[in-house]
Structure formats: structure tokens, C-alpha cells
Design a protein around this motif. Structure first.
Motif: not given
Ligand code: ACO
Length: 262
Positions: A149-168
Motif C-alpha cells: 500500500t505504501l509503495l502504491g501511495f508513493m507512486s500515486q502521490k509523488y510519482g515515485l515508481n522505481r523502488p530499489v530494495w536494499q538487503n536491509t
């Protein structure tokens, strides 16, 4: 989360920044209980056994809580609508090309809007207020083990749709690295407290190049919990939004449910 009292003299405006000192100064068991109860709902929503946020923990931390609440004149009750907890952490990061970076970055550690109030703009209001107070752009934020949900929220509200997952289990957005990369051949100055370490020296015979970085950091060091199974590096947005979020969630649940070794 409802409190049968007028909290205006205690909390002030409807969007409020509560740093550890301010939380300590509140000295109001009703407010403490209401915040703790809202944080319990957040933990329940993420299937965590222990809330990530309590007032007691906040007082003894360097995290800041941004709280949205309102007073209902008719019913004479105050309602806590949602909160975001942020803190600055020193993170070691790698981008999609396995370039390594380290620096202090603002992290979203816990974020919840009461289920009766979700999808009405409260979450966006809280984060916008937080970004303004922290003088931070959305792409400069790291998310601690974000939900789908949060990733969807960041994509929709702030146009951030290229998450880079870290091992942490932290997630940063590609735009963070883009903002640091060279422009017109001139290397941009990194923000304060940031440096990009030299390319790591090759290990062994050199056959593996930088691939070792993908699996080298297998667990969250600060949790003292190295895991045998590395997370697959699925960098596609679809993969990030589905598989990896579930993997991260499962890993977090595993970490929280593990018995200590000593
Ligand atoms: C680091 C961490 O804290 S990870 C944990 C994040 N928290 C959660 O997942 C808990 C459950 N969710 C929530 O508490 C809230 O939905 C929040 C905090 C993520 C967002 O708060 P809201 O007040 O709902 O946000 P706001 O109304 O400003 O924006 C809504 C947007 O969030 C996303 N969203 C919110 N709820 C949902 C949902 N159930 N399904 C899909 N997307 C959703 C959508 O992008 C939505 O936009 P839309 O309604 O136009 O489709």
C-alpha cells in the motif's frame, strides 16, 4: 482513535510535530494512550507482534512523530487520525547498478492512518507537512520495510515508481541516486553527510566482479539476525510491488518471531 476530551490546549494545530522532547512535555496519559493505541492498530495492520511506535519508545529515541488529529465540536471528542514516524539513519545503499553509497538519510519508520479515515487525503497531508518541516524532498526519503500500500501511495502521490530494495529491507527510490549522479560530465556534490565509497575491491579470483554485492549482506546487521536465504534481486516495479514486499514482510515477521540465540 477517540479521546473524550478537548486536546486543543495540549496538541495545538491539527497537524503537529512531536519530537522526543515535545512528547515528554505532553505529560498527558490520555494522549499517550491514544497514540499508543493508534500505533497498535498500525502494528496489527502489518501483522507485527509488537508495535513499532509507543510514546515511551519515542521519548527515548531520536525519532519524530507527525500526528494528524481533529476535534469534533458536536460530539465533544478528539480523534487521532494518523501518524508518520521518521528518523535519520546512517544507511549503506546500493543503486540498481550496484554502485554503493553511504550517508545519513531521513527514514519513514512507521506510517498509519486510522482505517475509518483512509483514502481521504490524510496520509498525503501528513507526509507533505513532514517533508516541509524536515526540508526534504519525497525522493530523498527511505522507507523501512514498506507495505505494498505504501509503495502504491508513493507512486500515486509523488510519482515515485522505481523502488530499489536494499538487503536491509529499506527501500529508496531511483531518483535519489539520479540526483547524485553526474550531470553534463560534472560530478554533482553529494548532500551533507553523504559519500560514495570507492568501488569495492574485487574478492578472490575476480571472476565474480561486483556480483558478490547482491548477496553479501544477508540480514539486518543491527538486528543481529543474519539469514541464510538471500532475497532475490527482482528489480522490476511489478516484482518490487508484489514479490519483494511479501518477502520483506515475511522476513520481518520471521525476525520478530525468532527466539533470541542467547
Ligand atoms: C514504513 C511503513 O510504515 S510501511 C506501512 C505503511 N502503512 C500501511 O500500509 C498501513 C495501512 N495503510 C494506511 O494506513 C494508509 O493507507 C496509508 C498511511 C498508507 C496512506 O494513508 P491515506 O490517508 O489512506 O492516504 P491518502 O488518502 O493521502 O492517499 C491514498 C492513496 O494511498 C494508496 N492506498 C491507500 N489505501 C489503499 C488500499 N487499501 N489499496 C490500495 N492503495 C491504497 C492509494 O495510492 C491511494 O490513492 P487513491 O485513493 O487515489 O487510489
Amino acid at each position: 482513535m477517540q479521546v473524550s476530551a478537548d486536546l486543543r490546549p495540549i496538541l495545538g494545530p491539527q497537524l503537529v510535530r512531536l519530537d522526543p522532547m515535545r512528547v515528554k512535555q505532553l505529560q498527558d496519559p490520555l494522549v499517550y494512550e491514544a497514540i499508543d493505541n493508534l500505533a497498535k492498530l498500525s502494528a496489527h495492520c502489518l501483522q507485527l507482534r509488537t508495535p513499532l511506535t509507543t510514546c515511551e519508545k519515542l521519548i527515548n529515541s531520536d525519532s519524530t512523530l507527525y500526528l494528524s488529529w481533529k476535534y469534533d465540536e458536536e460530539e465533544k471528542v478528539s480523534r487521532l487520525l494518523g501518524f508518520a514516524k521518521v528518523g535519520r539513519k546512517k544507511l549503506f545503499l546500493y543503486d540498481a547498478q550496484m554502485q554503493t553509497y553511504e550517508g545519513e538519510i531521513l527514514c519513514l519508520l512507521d506510517f498509519y492512518v486510522h482505517f475509518s479515515t483512509q483514502r481521504q487525503g490524510v496520509g498525503k497531508q501528513i507526509l507533505d507537512y513532514m517533508f516541509a518541516q524536515e526540508h526534504t524532498e519525497p525522493f530523498q526519503l527511505a522507507l523501512d520495510n514498506p507495505s505494498v500500500t505504501l509503495l502504491g501511495f508513493m507512486s500515486q502521490k509523488y510519482g515515485l515508481n522505481r523502488p530499489v530494495w536494499q538487503n536491509t529491507n529499506f527501500v529508496v527510490f531511483d531518483e535519489l541516486f539520479q540526483s547524485l549522479s553526474a550531470e553534463n560530465g560534472i560530478e554533482k556534490q553529494p548532500p551533507d553527510g553523504w559519500r560514495r565509497p570507492m568501488t569495492p575491491r574485487r574478492l578472490g579470483t575476480g571472476m565474480t566482479d561486483t556480483r558478490w554485492l547482491q548477496h553479501a549482506v544477508s540480514g539486518h546487521q543491527s538486528k543481529g539476525n543474519a539469514m541464510a536465504a538471500p532475497v532475490d534481486a527482482d528489480m522490476t516495479p511489478q516484482g518490487a510491488l508484489s514479490n519483494r514486499a511479501h518477502q520483506a514482510k515475511a522476513r520481518k515477521a520471521h525476525i520478530l518471531s525468532s527466539k533470541p540465540l542467547w
